[in-house]
Scaffold this motif. Structure first.
Motif, PDB file in Angstrom:
ATOM      1  N   GLU A 168     -17.129  -2.315  10.088  1.00  0.00           N
ATOM      2  CA  GLU A 168     -17.786  -2.020  11.361  1.00  0.00           C
ATOM      3  C   GLU A 168     -17.364  -3.024  12.431  1.00  0.00           C
ATOM      4  OE1 GLU A 168     -21.960  -1.764  10.926  1.00  0.00           O
ATOM      5  OE2 GLU A 168     -22.312  -1.448  13.054  1.00  0.00           O
ATOM      6  N   GLY A 169     -17.009  -2.495  13.552  1.00  0.00           N
ATOM      7  CA  GLY A 169     -16.626  -3.377  14.652  1.00  0.00           C
ATOM      8  C   GLY A 169     -15.173  -3.790  14.622  1.00  0.00           C
ATOM      9  N   LEU A 170     -14.461  -3.381  13.577  1.00  0.00           N
ATOM     10  CA  LEU A 170     -13.053  -3.765  13.479  1.00  0.00           C
ATOM     11  C   LEU A 170     -12.182  -2.541  13.705  1.00  0.00           C
ATOM     12  CD1 LEU A 170     -13.124  -6.052  10.316  1.00  0.00           C
ATOM     13  CD2 LEU A 170     -13.150  -6.741  12.705  1.00  0.00           C
ATOM     14  N   ALA A 171     -11.066  -2.766  14.376  1.00  0.00           N
ATOM     15  CA  ALA A 171     -10.112  -1.673  14.582  1.00  0.00           C
ATOM     16  C   ALA A 171      -8.983  -1.836  13.574  1.00  0.00           C
ATOM     17  CB  ALA A 171      -9.571  -1.727  15.997  1.00  0.00           C
ATOM     18  N   SER A 172      -8.407  -0.732  13.169  1.00  0.00           N
ATOM     19  CA  SER A 172      -7.300  -0.803  12.223  1.00  0.00           C
ATOM     20  C   SER A 172      -6.086  -1.389  12.926  1.00  0.00           C
ATOM     21  CB  SER A 172      -6.985   0.603  11.705  1.00  0.00           C
ATOM     22  OG  SER A 172      -5.830   0.551  10.902  1.00  0.00           O
ATOM     23  N   GLY A 173      -5.517  -2.412  12.338  1.00  0.00           N
ATOM     24  CA  GLY A 173      -4.320  -3.033  12.907  1.00  0.00           C
ATOM     25  C   GLY A 173      -3.078  -2.625  12.149  1.00  0.00           C
ATOM     26  N   GLY A 174      -3.177  -1.540  11.395  1.00  0.00           N
ATOM     27  CA  GLY A 174      -2.039  -1.107  10.593  1.00  0.00           C
ATOM     28  C   GLY A 174      -2.174  -1.584   9.170  1.00  0.00           C
ATOM     29  N   TRP A 175      -1.305  -1.117   8.343  1.00  0.00           N
ATOM     30  CA  TRP A 175      -1.331  -1.530   6.947  1.00  0.00           C
ATOM     31  C   TRP A 175       0.056  -1.399   6.364  1.00  0.00           C
ATOM     32  CZ3 TRP A 175      -3.118   3.136   8.673  1.00  0.00           C
ATOM     33  CH2 TRP A 175      -2.534   4.286   8.134  1.00  0.00           C
ATOM     34  N   HIS A 176       0.266  -2.035   5.283  1.00  0.00           N
ATOM     35  CA  HIS A 176       1.554  -1.960   4.607  1.00  0.00           C
ATOM     36  C   HIS A 176       1.251  -1.934   3.118  1.00  0.00           C
ATOM     37  CE1 HIS A 176       5.945  -2.484   4.659  1.00  0.00           C
ATOM     38  NE2 HIS A 176       5.737  -2.983   3.469  1.00  0.00           N
ATOM     39  N   VAL A 177       1.478  -0.795   2.518  1.00  0.00           N
ATOM     40  CA  VAL A 177       1.133  -0.621   1.101  1.00  0.00           C
ATOM     41  C   VAL A 177       2.372  -0.825   0.250  1.00  0.00           C
ATOM     42  CG1 VAL A 177       0.286   1.022  -0.610  1.00  0.00           C
ATOM     43  CG2 VAL A 177      -0.708   0.988   1.679  1.00  0.00           C
ATOM     44  N   VAL A 178       2.216  -1.541  -0.823  1.00  0.00           N
ATOM     45  CA  VAL A 178       3.304  -1.719  -1.788  1.00  0.00           C
ATOM     46  C   VAL A 178       2.797  -1.234  -3.135  1.00  0.00           C
ATOM     47  CG1 VAL A 178       4.904  -3.341  -2.867  1.00  0.00           C
ATOM     48  CG2 VAL A 178       4.114  -3.748  -0.534  1.00  0.00           C
ATOM     49  N   THR A 179       3.458  -0.225  -3.662  1.00  0.00           N
ATOM     50  CA  THR A 179       3.039   0.336  -4.943  1.00  0.00           C
ATOM     51  C   THR A 179       4.211   0.298  -5.905  1.00  0.00           C
ATOM     52  OG1 THR A 179       1.668   1.876  -3.703  1.00  0.00           O
ATOM     53  CG2 THR A 179       1.946   2.319  -6.029  1.00  0.00           C
ATOM     54  N   ARG A 180       3.923  -0.068  -7.115  1.00  0.00           N
ATOM     55  CA  ARG A 180       4.998  -0.142  -8.102  1.00  0.00           C
ATOM     56  C   ARG A 180       4.776   0.892  -9.187  1.00  0.00           C
ATOM     57  NH1 ARG A 180       7.835  -5.343 -10.334  1.00  0.00           N
ATOM     58  NH2 ARG A 180       8.891  -4.530 -12.160  1.00  0.00           N
ATOM     59  N   PHE A 181       5.821   1.628  -9.460  1.00  0.00           N
ATOM     60  CA  PHE A 181       5.791   2.599 -10.553  1.00  0.00           C
ATOM     61  C   PHE A 181       6.798   2.151 -11.604  1.00  0.00           C
ATOM     62  CE2 PHE A 181       4.922   4.786  -6.573  1.00  0.00           C
ATOM     63  CZ  PHE A 181       3.727   5.428  -6.843  1.00  0.00           C
ATOM     64  N   THR A 182       6.463   2.394 -12.842  1.00  0.00           N
ATOM     65  CA  THR A 182       7.367   2.000 -13.924  1.00  0.00           C
ATOM     66  C   THR A 182       7.784   3.234 -14.706  1.00  0.00           C
ATOM     67  OG1 THR A 182       6.351  -0.164 -14.075  1.00  0.00           O
ATOM     68  CG2 THR A 182       7.559   0.577 -15.995  1.00  0.00           C
ATOM     69  N   ALA A 183       9.102   3.416 -14.803  1.00  0.00           N
ATOM     70  CA  ALA A 183       9.614   4.538 -15.587  1.00  0.00           C
ATOM     71  C   ALA A 183       9.749   4.118 -17.046  1.00  0.00           C
ATOM     72  CB  ALA A 183      10.967   4.992 -15.037  1.00  0.00           C
ATOM     73  N   ASN A 184      10.254   2.935 -17.258  1.00  0.00           N
ATOM     74  CA  ASN A 184      10.327   2.367 -18.606  1.00  0.00           C
ATOM     75  C   ASN A 184      10.428   0.858 -18.454  1.00  0.00           C
ATOM     76  OD1 ASN A 184      13.084   1.633 -18.204  1.00  0.00           O
ATOM     77  ND2 ASN A 184      13.644   3.761 -18.603  1.00  0.00           N
ATOM     78  N   ASP A 185      10.785   0.181 -19.526  1.00  0.00           N
ATOM     79  CA  ASP A 185      10.782  -1.282 -19.491  1.00  0.00           C
ATOM     80  C   ASP A 185      11.661  -1.853 -18.383  1.00  0.00           C
ATOM     81  OD1 ASP A 185       9.058  -1.462 -21.480  1.00  0.00           O
ATOM     82  OD2 ASP A 185      10.493  -1.913 -23.065  1.00  0.00           O
ATOM     83  N   GLN A 186      12.729  -1.145 -18.080  1.00  0.00           N
ATOM     84  CA  GLN A 186      13.699  -1.744 -17.165  1.00  0.00           C
ATOM     85  C   GLN A 186      13.839  -0.999 -15.841  1.00  0.00           C
ATOM     86  OE1 GLN A 186      16.869  -1.841 -20.143  1.00  0.00           O
ATOM     87  NE2 GLN A 186      16.892  -4.066 -19.964  1.00  0.00           N
ATOM     88  N   HIS A 187      13.335   0.208 -15.785  1.00  0.00           N
ATOM     89  CA  HIS A 187      13.446   0.967 -14.538  1.00  0.00           C
ATOM     90  C   HIS A 187      12.095   0.994 -13.831  1.00  0.00           C
ATOM     91  CE1 HIS A 187      14.206   5.115 -12.452  1.00  0.00           C
ATOM     92  NE2 HIS A 187      14.034   4.137 -11.591  1.00  0.00           N
TER      93      HIS A 187
END
Lengths: 274, 215
Positions: A168-187
């Motif tokens: 409340e009272g705050l405006a969104s200043g943007g965001w930067h999402v970092v998500t990690r997906f794993t296919a297998n041990d190395q990918h």
């Protein structure tokens, strides 16, 4: 295989393939430059050498120790439009383009650079291979407010903005999402996204884009699909690395297509660029 | 609950730091400009991190010593003095550390009352000794350590610093937060180099040490 649609007004601003090499400590020599130029002259006729500073910072009991600085010679090869760049450093090969015309066109360039590197540099192996696709999605009008993106992007991407309800009272200043997906041990695949302003990639440094978008609001969609080893170091086999790149590339388009809506496709991506 | 452990290498994205957006988390390398920015940022971060961790450590340390000192302050003063003495301090050294005379100390040992301020000081000295003994393995004899000069000349000792109300310097030096004696003395007295003796010890031609006036 059904060819993927290549959008007339694709938002992709940079595609990079990096092969990270075991650090040999050996410099890039004149004979390496000559050898690489001979083998890549048909696609990358312009070269320059850069002096790259490497700074190492250590931690001791009293905190950060004085950094040690070493000079590293880096070879940069470009096409005449400077939209395709290959950078060769002692510990990495980077192939990047700001004029991506599809995987079918980019893959052979990667293969050619890898073969040239094998013949001239003879790397002992590779530690990491990554493919990175950076999109600046821009609307024909607007984009400065989160509401502008509704209908153009999958609402999942805009979800973080919903938190402002609680702030409340705050405006969104943007965001930067970092998500990690794993296919297998190395990918793994790391996805970074969020709204931005101006340009995510400096359009005035090679690789140069065919046209520079007017600075303004955009939505960043940055996919980094990579393979990485911390155990066995494979041989530097260009065909093997190209096949690995095929696997790394495989989830990228599906992710992008899930992120955008048909409305964006119809109203922006399939339109002639202005 | 998922444990998110990201490999260090993976924090360097493909192609290095390509994005120039302010909102993007800082990333890796490629071009010289980006590299410069990366390392300038890294330098600033490490400096700030060092500053933060040092401050944090000092706050925790102060709280630890405050707590110990408060507990000792509630005990009978003769007991506290005996505990300090048990570390190997002479009564003269204890008197100096507390900023009182040896006769005053003798009276307290015999049960005469001390002011709250002096009781607090005695409790705090014991707390500092305990802290150093328990947390700094290289200090196995805290009383001797208090008497070892930081540099040969001027022979300022941790006891001198403590007597001058610079407990912070004593602890920083003891814990090797500030391992350079000259840096400790700089913080104590920026002009300490000018206070060196006019004489120095040299090895004479006959192989024996001798005193001579500094050139």
């Amino acid at each position: 295989v059904v060819p993927q649609e290549v959008y007339l007004n694709a938002p992709i601003v940079l595609t990079a393939c990096e092969v990270r090499l075991p650090p040999s400590g050996l410099p890039v020599l004149d004979e390496h430059i000559t050898g690489l130029r001979e083998r890549l002259d048909d696609v990358l006729p312009v070269f320059r050498t850069l002096s790259n500073q490497q700074v190492s910072v250590g931690f001791g009991p009293a905190g950060p120790e004085p950094p040690s600085v070493t000079q590293q010679r880096v070879l940069q090869l470009t096409d005449r439009a400077q939209s395709l760049v290959v950078q060769v450093a002692p510990d990495s090969l980077v192939i990047k383009t700001a004029a991506y015309k599809g995987w079918e066109a980019f893959r052979p360039v990667i293969g050619q650079v890898l073969r040239a590197a094998r013949d001239v540099l003879g790397p002992d192996g590779y530690l990491r291979v990554g493919l990175r696709y950076i999109d600046e999605i821009r609307l024909s009008a607007g984009g400065g407010n989160v509401e502008d993106w509704a209908g153009y992007l999958n609402p999942i991407l805009l979800a973080p903005d919903g938190l402002r309800v609680a702030a409340e009272g705050l405006a969104s200043g943007g965001w930067h999402v970092v998500t990690r997906f794993t296919a297998n041990d190395q990918h793994d695949l790391v996805l970074r996204y969020g709204p931005g302003e101006g340009h995510a990639i400096n359009p005035k440094e090679p690789p140069l884009p065919p046209r520079i978008a007017s600075p303004g609001p955009f939505f960043l969609f940055d996919i980094d699909s990579f393979w990485e080893t911390d155990t066995e170091i494979p041989e530097f086999d260009p065909d093997g690395i190209s096949s690995l790149c095929d696997r790394l590339h495989q989830p990228i388009r599906a992710l992008f297509d899930y992120a955008v809506t048909d409305r964006l496709r119809d109203e922006v991506l399939r339109r002639e660029p202005t | 609950m998922t444990e998110h452990v990201w490999k260090t290498e993976s924090s360097r994205p493909t192609g290095g730091q390509l994005i120039t957006m302010e909102t993007a988390p800082t990333q890796t390398r490629t071009d010289l400009t980006e590299l410069r920015e990366d390392f300038a940022s890294l330098r600033d971060q490490t400096r700030l991190l060092h500053h933060d961790t040092t401050n944090g450590h000092q706050r925790v340390r102060r709280a630890d010593i405050d707590q110990r000192a408060a507990e000792h302050g509630r005990r009978p003063l003769p007991e506290v003095l005996e505990d300090i003495s048990a570390y190997g301090f002479s009564w003269r050294e204890i008197a100096r550390a507390l900023g009182v005379s040896v006769p005053a100390l003798r009276k307290w040992r015999l049960g005469e009352p001390a002011t709250p301020k002096n009781r607090t000081r005695a409790g705090r000295l014991l707390a500092v000794c305990e802290y150093l003994t328990q947390n700094v393995p290289i200090i196995d004899d805290v009383a001797s350590w208090f008497e070892l000069p930081l540099v040969p000349d001027p022979a300022v000792t941790p006891l001198d610093l403590y007597a001058d109300d610079r407990e912070d310097l004593v602890l920083d030096y003891g814990e090797q937060q500030e391992p350079d004696p000259a840096a400790v003395l700089d913080r104590y007295d920026p002009d300490w180099r000018d206070r060196r003796s006019n004489f120095e010890v040299i090895v004479a031609d006959d192989g024996l040490p001798t005193i001579q006036r500094r050139p």
